[in-house]
Motif scaffolding. Structure first.
Motif, mmCIF file in Angstrom:
data_model
loop_
_atom_site.group_PDB
_atom_site.id
_atom_site.type_symbol
_atom_site.label_atom_id
_atom_site.label_comp_id
_atom_site.label_asym_id
_atom_site.label_seq_id
_atom_site.Cartn_x
_atom_site.Cartn_y
_atom_site.Cartn_z
ATOM 1 N N LEU A 121 -22.865 31.819 6.883
ATOM 2 C CA LEU A 121 -23.367 32.440 8.104
ATOM 3 C C LEU A 121 -22.685 33.790 8.341
ATOM 4 C CD1 LEU A 121 -25.112 31.989 10.715
ATOM 5 C CD2 LEU A 121 -23.024 31.102 11.772
ATOM 6 N N MET A 122 -23.500 34.803 8.656
ATOM 7 C CA MET A 122 -22.960 36.103 9.044
ATOM 8 C C MET A 122 -23.590 36.541 10.356
ATOM 9 S SD MET A 122 -22.859 39.791 7.062
ATOM 10 C CE MET A 122 -21.396 39.352 6.114
ATOM 11 N N CYS A 123 -22.760 37.022 11.282
ATOM 12 C CA CYS A 123 -23.230 37.532 12.558
ATOM 13 C C CYS A 123 -22.733 38.961 12.734
ATOM 14 C CB CYS A 123 -22.728 36.665 13.708
ATOM 15 S SG CYS A 123 -23.412 34.992 13.731
ATOM 16 N N LEU A 124 -23.642 39.875 13.034
ATOM 17 C CA LEU A 124 -23.319 41.289 13.156
ATOM 18 C C LEU A 124 -23.396 41.749 14.605
ATOM 19 C CD1 LEU A 124 -25.295 42.780 10.103
ATOM 20 C CD2 LEU A 124 -22.917 41.983 10.178
ATOM 21 N N ASP A 125 -22.271 42.220 15.123
ATOM 22 C CA ASP A 125 -22.151 42.944 16.391
ATOM 23 C C ASP A 125 -22.613 42.174 17.616
ATOM 24 O OD1 ASP A 125 -20.802 45.252 17.034
ATOM 25 O OD2 ASP A 125 -22.610 46.365 17.510
ATOM 26 N N ARG A 228 -19.214 25.009 10.799
ATOM 27 C CA ARG A 228 -18.425 24.417 9.720
ATOM 28 C C ARG A 228 -18.556 25.165 8.401
ATOM 29 N NH1 ARG A 228 -20.907 19.162 11.236
ATOM 30 N NH2 ARG A 228 -21.751 19.120 9.133
ATOM 31 N N MET A 229 -19.575 26.001 8.272
ATOM 32 C CA MET A 229 -19.797 26.725 7.027
ATOM 33 C C MET A 229 -18.957 28.000 7.001
ATOM 34 S SD MET A 229 -21.941 27.420 9.611
ATOM 35 C CE MET A 229 -23.101 26.070 9.397
ATOM 36 N N PRO A 230 -18.725 28.597 5.811
ATOM 37 C CA PRO A 230 -18.055 29.901 5.777
ATOM 38 C C PRO A 230 -18.802 30.895 6.645
ATOM 39 C CG PRO A 230 -18.224 28.975 3.566
ATOM 40 C CD PRO A 230 -19.053 28.090 4.462
ATOM 41 N N THR A 231 -18.072 31.538 7.549
ATOM 42 C CA THR A 231 -18.681 32.424 8.541
ATOM 43 C C THR A 231 -17.997 33.788 8.515
ATOM 44 O OG1 THR A 231 -19.206 30.545 9.977
ATOM 45 C CG2 THR A 231 -19.174 32.728 11.002
ATOM 46 N N SER A 232 -18.803 34.830 8.514
ATOM 47 C CA SER A 232 -18.282 36.194 8.605
ATOM 48 C C SER A 232 -18.869 36.879 9.833
ATOM 49 C CB SER A 232 -18.643 37.005 7.347
ATOM 50 O OG SER A 232 -17.904 36.571 6.233
ATOM 51 N N VAL A 233 -18.031 37.609 10.518
ATOM 52 C CA VAL A 233 -18.457 38.390 11.680
ATOM 53 C C VAL A 233 -18.010 39.836 11.465
ATOM 54 C CG1 VAL A 233 -18.180 38.768 14.150
ATOM 55 C CG2 VAL A 233 -18.351 36.433 13.260
ATOM 56 N N ARG A 251 -12.968 32.810 16.625
ATOM 57 C CA ARG A 251 -12.219 31.760 15.928
ATOM 58 C C ARG A 251 -12.309 30.429 16.667
ATOM 59 N NH1 ARG A 251 -9.573 32.322 11.639
ATOM 60 N NH2 ARG A 251 -9.492 34.604 11.810
ATOM 61 N N SER A 252 -12.552 30.473 17.960
ATOM 62 C CA SER A 252 -12.699 29.222 18.707
ATOM 63 C C SER A 252 -14.002 28.508 18.380
ATOM 64 C CB SER A 252 -12.622 29.505 20.213
ATOM 65 O OG SER A 252 -13.756 30.225 20.652
ATOM 66 N N TRP A 253 -14.922 29.221 17.710
ATOM 67 C CA TRP A 253 -16.225 28.627 17.365
ATOM 68 C C TRP A 253 -16.363 28.319 15.872
ATOM 69 C CZ3 TRP A 253 -19.692 26.923 20.795
ATOM 70 C CH2 TRP A 253 -19.680 27.443 22.091
ATOM 71 N N ALA A 254 -15.509 28.862 15.020
ATOM 72 C CA ALA A 254 -15.715 28.747 13.567
ATOM 73 C C ALA A 254 -14.448 28.251 12.877
ATOM 74 C CB ALA A 254 -16.127 30.100 12.991
ATOM 75 N N THR A 255 -14.615 27.293 11.995
ATOM 76 C CA THR A 255 -13.462 26.727 11.293
ATOM 77 C C THR A 255 -13.065 27.536 10.070
ATOM 78 O OG1 THR A 255 -14.890 25.277 9.975
ATOM 79 C CG2 THR A 255 -14.073 24.400 12.069
ATOM 80 N N ASP A 256 -13.972 28.342 9.543
ATOM 81 C CA ASP A 256 -13.715 29.138 8.342
ATOM 82 C C ASP A 256 -14.251 30.546 8.596
ATOM 83 O OD1 ASP A 256 -13.399 30.252 5.840
ATOM 84 O OD2 ASP A 256 -14.727 28.860 4.787
ATOM 85 N N LEU A 257 -13.445 31.365 9.284
ATOM 86 C CA LEU A 257 -13.913 32.646 9.789
ATOM 87 C C LEU A 257 -13.263 33.826 9.079
ATOM 88 C CD1 LEU A 257 -15.486 34.277 12.035
ATOM 89 C CD2 LEU A 257 -13.321 34.223 13.313
ATOM 90 N N HIS A 258 -14.105 34.807 8.710
ATOM 91 C CA HIS A 258 -13.632 36.131 8.325
ATOM 92 C C HIS A 258 -14.190 37.103 9.345
ATOM 93 C CE1 HIS A 258 -12.536 39.629 5.929
ATOM 94 N NE2 HIS A 258 -13.742 40.093 6.181
ATOM 95 N N HIS A 259 -13.307 37.842 10.008
ATOM 96 C CA HIS A 259 -13.723 38.767 11.062
ATOM 97 C C HIS A 259 -13.226 40.169 10.735
ATOM 98 C CE1 HIS A 259 -13.578 40.916 14.921
ATOM 99 N NE2 HIS A 259 -14.525 40.077 15.344
ATOM 100 N N GLU A 260 -14.102 41.159 10.898
ATOM 101 C CA GLU A 260 -13.678 42.541 10.685
ATOM 102 C C GLU A 260 -14.466 43.468 11.595
ATOM 103 O OE1 GLU A 260 -15.388 44.485 6.932
ATOM 104 O OE2 GLU A 260 -15.430 42.343 6.408
#
Length: 286
Positions: A121-125, A228-233, A251-260
């Protein structure tokens, strides 16, 4: 306008709603969801790149572009179910999902409601809806005036926006872009044409985010449900500008988060497509 090299078809979502969908490439599937005030065309650069080794699916969300525009039912739960139904009809029981702006909220809901379907999952802005309303306070909330306008009961917002639709929607295309050349005149005209024809459904989408979408997020928060899936924001540094920690909220919503954060403007898939494509490919390797 269409994405070069992609095939177009009508695909059924939920409740008889038909979505306009562009499909290209071959390989493991990824669905790309557009934001406001745009259509699937915003992914034209990223989609053609990813199509070299993935099946890329770019729908117009219900209520937008050339998809059906029912009078109501714009909860992100229903809109997420649309996307799962579209992918299934195209032969995919699991898929990666990336969304921008409104599409990111649909992607977020899909990740919570369909964790066995969404692989990455990826979420932008964006921020999740519940957090977005929480951080919008004081004079800093003026940047989101459209959120409050379209949260009003049916009638007022639709009349006001329809009376000056091109001015209203073009305001955001201009204000939110750091690179004014990223959305050329013909693409801008396509967006404005699409929005002009969709004022009631766009308002209904936003109104849902001030009502039923908040309820759904509250229920998930209370139940401890997380992505629960790998997530990038990837987002602009709104936290620094408005005084909150965006990464901590996510991070409070995702167990495997990459944020930038990005130096691009809001329309980052058009302003910095190589950056977004690279980030999606990195996500898919996790």
């Amino acid at each position: 306008m269409k994405i070069n090299g992609f095939d177009y078809q009508r695909v059924s979502g939920v409740g008889g709603v038909s979505l306009n969908v562009a499909v290209g490439g071959s390989g493991t599937p990824i669905v790309l969801l557009h934001g406001f005030p745009q259509t699937h065309l915003m992914w034209r650069h990223v989609a053609t790149d990813l199509a070299a080794d993935h099946t890329v699916i770019c729908p117009d969300l219900r209520g937008y572009g050339e998809s059906d525009k029912p009078a109501d039912d714009y909860s992100k739960r229903t809109m997420a179910a649309d996307i799962v139904a579209v992918a299934r009809e195209l032969g995919h029981t699991t898929f990666a999902l990336a969304g921008h702006d409104r599409g990111a909220l649909v992607a977020f809901r899909a990740g919570l409601d369909h964790p066995d379907v969404i692989t990455h999952l990826m979420c932008l802005d964006v921020l999740p809806t519940l957090d977005m309303w929480d951080v919008m306070h004081g004079t800093s909330a003026a940047v989101g005036f459209h959120l409050f306008l379209m949260a009003q009961p049916p009638g007022l917002a639709e009349i006001m926006i329809a009376a000056s639709a091109d001015t209203f929607f073009d305001h955001f295309l201009t204000l939110w872009a750091k690179d004014s050349e990223a959305i050329p005149a013909d693409v801008r005209a396509t967006y404005l044409d699409a929005c002009r024809a969709a004022v009631p459904s766009i308002v209904a989408d936003y109104r849902a985010s001030a009502t039923i979408d908040v309820t759904h997020d509250q229920e998930d928060l209370a139940a401890g449900n997380k992505l629960r899936m790998p997530t990038s924001v990837i987002q602009q540094d709104w936290g620094a500008a408005l005084g909150f920690d965006a990464q901590a909220l996510w991070r409070s919503w995702a167990t495997d988060l990459h944020h930038e954060t990005t130096s691009a403007g809001h329309f980052m898939a058009e302003e910095s497509p190589a950056e977004i494509t690279t980030a999606i490919r990195a996500l898919l390797k996790r």
